[in-house]
Design a protein around this motif. Structure first.
Motif, PDB file in Angstrom:
ATOM      1  N   ILE A   1       1.612  12.177   4.024  1.00  0.00           N
ATOM      2  CA  ILE A   1       0.853  11.204   3.531  1.00  0.00           C
ATOM      3  C   ILE A   1       0.482  10.000   4.177  1.00  0.00           C
ATOM      4  O   ILE A   1      -0.603   9.566   4.329  1.00  0.00           O
ATOM      5  CB  ILE A   1       1.213  10.880   2.099  1.00  0.00           C
ATOM      6  CG1 ILE A   1       1.343  12.094   1.285  1.00  0.00           C
ATOM      7  CG2 ILE A   1       0.385   9.799   1.326  1.00  0.00           C
ATOM      8  CD1 ILE A   1       2.117  12.132  -0.041  1.00  0.00           C
ATOM      9  N   ASP A   2       1.652   9.372   4.794  1.00  0.00           N
ATOM     10  CA  ASP A   2       1.521   8.210   5.430  1.00  0.00           C
ATOM     11  C   ASP A   2       0.553   8.378   6.781  1.00  0.00           C
ATOM     12  O   ASP A   2       0.000   7.351   7.464  1.00  0.00           O
ATOM     13  CB  ASP A   2       3.054   7.474   5.653  1.00  0.00           C
ATOM     14  CG  ASP A   2       3.928   8.491   6.276  1.00  0.00           C
ATOM     15  OD1 ASP A   2       3.988   9.694   6.226  1.00  0.00           O
ATOM     16  OD2 ASP A   2       4.651   8.034   7.191  1.00  0.00           O
TER      17      ASP A   2
ATOM     18  N   ILE B   1      -6.860  -2.010   3.768  1.00  0.00           N
ATOM     19  CA  ILE B   1      -6.565  -0.416   3.710  1.00  0.00           C
ATOM     20  C   ILE B   1      -5.592  -0.537   4.868  1.00  0.00           C
ATOM     21  O   ILE B   1      -4.486   0.499   4.417  1.00  0.00           O
ATOM     22  CB  ILE B   1      -7.883   0.262   4.070  1.00  0.00           C
ATOM     23  CG1 ILE B   1      -8.962   0.079   2.845  1.00  0.00           C
ATOM     24  CG2 ILE B   1      -7.399   1.810   4.334  1.00  0.00           C
ATOM     25  CD1 ILE B   1     -10.207   0.650   2.952  1.00  0.00           C
ATOM     26  N   GLU B   2      -5.780  -1.000   5.997  1.00  0.00           N
ATOM     27  CA  GLU B   2      -4.577  -0.716   6.904  1.00  0.00           C
ATOM     28  C   GLU B   2      -3.269  -1.233   6.486  1.00  0.00           C
ATOM     29  O   GLU B   2      -2.395  -0.579   6.754  1.00  0.00           O
ATOM     30  CB  GLU B   2      -5.208  -1.457   8.256  1.00  0.00           C
ATOM     31  CG  GLU B   2      -6.047  -0.974   9.109  1.00  0.00           C
ATOM     32  CD  GLU B   2      -6.542  -1.762  10.294  1.00  0.00           C
ATOM     33  OE1 GLU B   2      -5.762  -1.904  11.286  1.00  0.00           O
ATOM     34  OE2 GLU B   2      -7.819  -2.146  10.493  1.00  0.00           O
ATOM     35  N   ASN B   3      -3.130  -2.489   6.080  1.00  0.00           N
ATOM     36  CA  ASN B   3      -2.005  -2.847   5.415  1.00  0.00           C
ATOM     37  C   ASN B   3      -1.476  -2.050   4.429  1.00  0.00           C
ATOM     38  O   ASN B   3      -0.271  -1.844   4.256  1.00  0.00           O
ATOM     39  CB  ASN B   3      -2.313  -4.454   4.882  1.00  0.00           C
ATOM     40  CG  ASN B   3      -2.529  -5.553   6.033  1.00  0.00           C
ATOM     41  OD1 ASN B   3      -2.374  -5.122   6.981  1.00  0.00           O
ATOM     42  ND2 ASN B   3      -3.299  -6.508   5.609  1.00  0.00           N
ATOM     43  N   PHE B   4      -2.165  -1.595   3.475  1.00  0.00           N
ATOM     44  CA  PHE B   4      -1.880  -0.675   2.543  1.00  0.00           C
ATOM     45  C   PHE B   4      -1.027   0.531   3.037  1.00  0.00           C
ATOM     46  O   PHE B   4       0.088   1.013   2.787  1.00  0.00           O
ATOM     47  CB  PHE B   4      -2.832  -0.188   1.300  1.00  0.00           C
ATOM     48  CG  PHE B   4      -2.205   0.955   0.436  1.00  0.00           C
ATOM     49  CD1 PHE B   4      -1.629   0.415  -0.478  1.00  0.00           C
ATOM     50  CD2 PHE B   4      -2.602   2.351   0.762  1.00  0.00           C
ATOM     51  CE1 PHE B   4      -1.113   1.594  -1.517  1.00  0.00           C
ATOM     52  CE2 PHE B   4      -1.980   3.113  -0.250  1.00  0.00           C
ATOM     53  CZ  PHE B   4      -1.536   2.753  -0.955  1.00  0.00           C
ATOM     54  N   ALA B   5      -1.747   0.909   4.074  1.00  0.00           N
ATOM     55  CA  ALA B   5      -1.032   2.014   4.867  1.00  0.00           C
ATOM     56  C   ALA B   5       0.169   1.877   5.385  1.00  0.00           C
ATOM     57  O   ALA B   5       1.412   2.613   5.385  1.00  0.00           O
ATOM     58  CB  ALA B   5      -2.011   2.825   5.860  1.00  0.00           C
TER      59      ALA B   5
ATOM     60  N   LEU C   1       5.980   2.196   4.773  1.00  0.00           N
ATOM     61  CA  LEU C   1       7.750   1.638   4.830  1.00  0.00           C
ATOM     62  C   LEU C   1       8.265   1.876   3.584  1.00  0.00           C
ATOM     63  O   LEU C   1       9.489   2.437   3.630  1.00  0.00           O
ATOM     64  CB  LEU C   1       7.483   0.115   5.124  1.00  0.00           C
ATOM     65  CG  LEU C   1       7.054  -0.428   6.289  1.00  0.00           C
ATOM     66  CD1 LEU C   1       6.950  -1.885   6.389  1.00  0.00           C
ATOM     67  CD2 LEU C   1       8.208  -0.105   7.354  1.00  0.00           C
ATOM     68  N   CYS C   2       7.519   1.821   2.341  1.00  0.00           N
ATOM     69  CA  CYS C   2       8.055   2.124   1.058  1.00  0.00           C
ATOM     70  C   CYS C   2       8.319   3.702   0.960  1.00  0.00           C
ATOM     71  O   CYS C   2       9.383   4.033   0.458  1.00  0.00           O
ATOM     72  CB  CYS C   2       7.104   1.678   0.052  1.00  0.00           C
ATOM     73  SG  CYS C   2       7.057  -0.090   0.006  1.00  0.00           S
TER      74      CYS C   2
END
Length: 188
Positions: free
Chosen positions: A159-160, A175-179, A184-185
């Protein structure tokens, strides 16, 4: 002199499907025609306002006046079209990114509702996809993108990695930051 590499309109995903490159906007033939006609006519009329009526004799239009009016109309119309069609393409590109960003926020709401309801990440993505399919049409940008992510998960692509690809193509820092944060999470 180094030439700038032109961005492709589509990228091929890990699933071998064509995905939109949001960094560029290529007008279709209808859009090109409409924007060309608008800018050509507006530029031509503007040219006539400033440069029309050349070669008049005693306030009367001559053959040279009519010819110069046509030349001015066409020349200024073409120049204005050449200048402003890329401006309109950039506006359409930014509009598409804004649309994706708005739809992506709705995706985040649907995803967080599913995760807070106790679903695992894979099921939450599927549930968010169903919610977005109801909220938007099947050819909405986010529905296609989340459908591609779900297809990737079904074909053992993480998914990542799929989200990182969307972030890279989206040309949107949120969107890039969310990815990045998701990766990381999700790993931990």
């Amino acid at each position: 002199m180094s030439k700038k590499k032109k961005e492709p309109q589509y990228y091929t995903s890990a699933l071998n499907t064509k995905l939109i490159n949001y960094k560029v906007y290529v007008m279709n033939g209808r859009e090109k025609l409409i924007y060309f006609l608008i800018t050509f006519i507006a530029g031509g009329l503007l040219g006539l306002i400033f440069y029309g009526g050349l070669f008049m004799e005693d306030g009367e239009a001559t053959t040279a006046t009519h010819i110069s009016n046509v030349v001015v109309f066409c020349l200024i119309g073409l120049i204005v079209s050449k200048i402003f069609i890329p401006v309109f393409a950039e506006r359409l590109r930014k509009k598409r990114i804004a649309q994706l960003k708005l739809q992506f926020r709705d995706f985040l709401v649907a995803l967080s509702n599913s995760i807070s309801g106790g679903m695992n990440v894979s099921s939450a993505f599927n549930n968010a996809y169903k919610d977005l399919s109801i909220q938007y049409s099947n050819d909405a940008l986010i529905v296609k993108e989340i459908g591609e992510i779900i297809n990737g998960m079904q074909n053992n692509i993480t998914i990542d990695a799929m989200l990182a690809d969307l972030g890279k193509r989206s040309d949107d820092p949120d969107i890039e930051n969310f990815a990045t944060v998701f990766k990381l999470c999700f790993k931990s």
